[in-house]
Structure formats: C-alpha cells, structure tokens
Design an enzyme around this catalytic site. Structure first.
Site, PDB file in Angstrom:
ATOM      1  N   ASN A  36     -35.179 -15.806 -50.196  1.00  0.00           N
ATOM      2  CA  ASN A  36     -34.026 -15.890 -51.097  1.00  0.00           C
ATOM      3  C   ASN A  36     -34.349 -16.821 -52.273  1.00  0.00           C
ATOM      4  O   ASN A  36     -35.076 -17.812 -52.128  1.00  0.00           O
ATOM      5  CB  ASN A  36     -32.734 -16.299 -50.374  1.00  0.00           C
ATOM      6  N   ILE A  37     -33.834 -16.436 -53.432  1.00  0.00           N
ATOM      7  CA  ILE A  37     -34.089 -17.181 -54.672  1.00  0.00           C
ATOM      8  C   ILE A  37     -32.732 -17.433 -55.322  1.00  0.00           C
ATOM      9  O   ILE A  37     -32.119 -16.509 -55.868  1.00  0.00           O
ATOM     10  CB  ILE A  37     -35.003 -16.375 -55.628  1.00  0.00           C
ATOM     11  N   GLU A  38     -32.257 -18.671 -55.189  1.00  0.00           N
ATOM     12  CA  GLU A  38     -30.909 -18.980 -55.674  1.00  0.00           C
ATOM     13  C   GLU A  38     -30.908 -19.345 -57.151  1.00  0.00           C
ATOM     14  O   GLU A  38     -31.969 -19.509 -57.775  1.00  0.00           O
ATOM     15  CB  GLU A  38     -30.312 -20.104 -54.810  1.00  0.00           C
TER      16      GLU A  38
ATOM     17  N   CYS B 134     -31.188 -12.133 -52.566  1.00  0.00           N
ATOM     18  CA  CYS B 134     -31.466 -12.305 -51.131  1.00  0.00           C
ATOM     19  C   CYS B 134     -32.938 -12.040 -50.840  1.00  0.00           C
ATOM     20  O   CYS B 134     -33.629 -11.324 -51.581  1.00  0.00           O
ATOM     21  CB  CYS B 134     -30.632 -11.328 -50.307  1.00  0.00           C
TER      22      CYS B 134
ATOM     23  N   GLU C 122     -34.275 -10.161 -48.551  1.00  0.00           N
ATOM     24  CA  GLU C 122     -34.584  -8.744 -48.294  1.00  0.00           C
ATOM     25  C   GLU C 122     -34.815  -8.002 -49.606  1.00  0.00           C
ATOM     26  O   GLU C 122     -35.745  -7.186 -49.721  1.00  0.00           O
ATOM     27  CB  GLU C 122     -33.416  -8.080 -47.545  1.00  0.00           C
TER      28      GLU C 122
ATOM     29  N   CYS D  28     -27.176  -8.761 -45.166  1.00  0.00           N
ATOM     30  CA  CYS D  28     -25.838  -8.559 -45.731  1.00  0.00           C
ATOM     31  C   CYS D  28     -25.677  -7.109 -46.218  1.00  0.00           C
ATOM     32  O   CYS D  28     -26.646  -6.339 -46.272  1.00  0.00           O
ATOM     33  CB  CYS D  28     -25.590  -9.539 -46.874  1.00  0.00           C
TER      34      CYS D  28
ATOM     35  N   CYS E  68     -27.820  -5.869 -49.174  1.00  0.00           N
ATOM     36  CA  CYS E  68     -29.215  -5.632 -48.771  1.00  0.00           C
ATOM     37  C   CYS E  68     -29.337  -4.360 -47.939  1.00  0.00           C
ATOM     38  O   CYS E  68     -30.288  -3.593 -48.109  1.00  0.00           O
ATOM     39  CB  CYS E  68     -29.771  -6.839 -48.024  1.00  0.00           C
TER      40      CYS E  68
HETATM   41  N1  THU Z   1     -29.039 -14.441 -48.044  1.00  0.00           N
HETATM   42  C1  THU Z   1     -30.163 -13.687 -47.872  1.00  0.00           C
HETATM   43  O1  THU Z   1     -31.255 -14.050 -48.340  1.00  0.00           O
HETATM   44  N2  THU Z   1     -30.054 -12.531 -47.175  1.00  0.00           N
HETATM   45  C2  THU Z   1     -28.891 -12.029 -46.652  1.00  0.00           C
HETATM   46  O2  THU Z   1     -28.888 -10.944 -46.072  1.00  0.00           O
HETATM   47  C3  THU Z   1     -27.656 -12.789 -46.803  1.00  0.00           C
HETATM   48  C4  THU Z   1     -27.748 -14.090 -47.498  1.00  0.00           C
HETATM   49  C5  THU Z   1     -29.140 -15.695 -48.810  1.00  0.00           C
HETATM   50  C6  THU Z   1     -28.378 -15.722 -50.101  1.00  0.00           C
HETATM   51  C7  THU Z   1     -28.152 -17.210 -50.298  1.00  0.00           C
HETATM   52  O3  THU Z   1     -29.278 -17.770 -50.945  1.00  0.00           O
HETATM   53  C8  THU Z   1     -28.076 -17.765 -48.891  1.00  0.00           C
HETATM   54  O4  THU Z   1     -28.634 -16.761 -48.041  1.00  0.00           O
HETATM   55  C9  THU Z   1     -26.687 -18.135 -48.418  1.00  0.00           C
HETATM   56  O5  THU Z   1     -25.826 -17.045 -48.517  1.00  0.00           O
END
Ligand code: THU
Length: 131
Positions: A40-42, A51, A53, A82, A85
């Site tokens: 994940n890259i915020e 996300c 995935e 989620c 994804c």
């Molecule tokens: N996140 C994912 O990388 N994959 C998912 O299927 C759901 C959520 C990440 C997004 C965010 O950076 C962190 O998890 C919290 O929601």
C-alpha cells in the site's frame, strides 16, 4: 501458496503507510507462473492512497501479464482484499472460479476463490459495446 505469502510478506516491508500505520503487502501469481508484488502507498490526500493489491496489479500489467491465477495478501489481521481491489482483480483474471485469494491464518493460510468472495461484481460484458 506459502511461497506466495512469503513474497507478500516481503512486499509488506516496503509499504508506505505513515498515516494509518497499517502495512499491507500483496503478491500475484499469474497463469504463466510469474510473481508480481505490491504494497500500500498512502498519500496526504487520503483518497489518493493505493492498496497493495492494486499496486501489485499495476506491476503485473507493466510486466506484460494480465491473468491472475492467485493473489496473496498480508496484513496485521489477516483480512481479505477490499471491494475496490476485488473489482480490480476481477478485471484481470480469466476465471473468477479459479482465481484464488490467499491470506495467512494461525494454522497456515485460508483460500477463497474470487467468485466466493464477490459473486456479484460488475462484469466487463455490461459495458463492452457491440456493433
Ligand atoms: N489497504 C490495502 O492495501 N488493501 C486492502 O485491501 C484494504 C486496505 C490499505 C489502504 C490503507 O493504506 C490501509 O490499508 C488502511 O486502510
């Protein structure tokens, strides 16, 4: 599948998650046997977050592959992908009944097909134009 989970675990170490502190790693096995990873890259603009995935899917597309055979995802609480994804995975698998989503569990791992996790996803046939 344990190998794919290990790849996802390595990807989790590269996660950029300074806002949620929730680190996610994903690894895709394609039908041709290649592995692609993502984390994940915020973003400070939270909605711009990607996300793990979908980051892995982006890498897969850039690697010239488009057919997901299995996807492993590692989080701190062993959650499944989620909805956004799942929809994106669906775009890049030839058969949702064979596409396996894998998460670690106390006893090893849990596997569900994409079809089991999301039986009513939006299908590309609905928007493909025919002449
Ligand atoms: N996140 C994912 O990388 N994959 C998912 O299927 C759901 C959520 C990440 C997004 C965010 O950076 C962190 O998890 C919290 O929601």
């Amino acid at each position: 599948m344990q190998d794919l989970i290990e790849s996802a675990r390595q990807a989790q170490k590269l996660a950029y998650a300074p806002y949620s502190q929730y680190f996610v790693g994903a690894a895709i096995l394609t039908n041709s046997g290649k592995v692609f990873r993502g984390s994940n890259i915020e973003n400070a603009s939270y909605g711009a977050t990607i996300c793990a995935e979908r980051a892995a899917i982006t890498n897969m597309i850039m690697g010239g592959e488009r057919d997901i055979r299995a996807l492993a995802v590692v989080t701190e609480d062993c959650g499944f992908p989620c909805g956004i994804c799942l929809q994106t995975i669906n775009e890049f698998t030839s058969d949702p009944n064979l596409c396996e989503i894998v998460v670690p569990s106390k006893s090893g791992f849990q596997i569900r097909t994409l079809q089991e996790l999301a039986p009513y996803l939006w299908r590309s046939e609905l928007v493909k134009k025919t002449k």
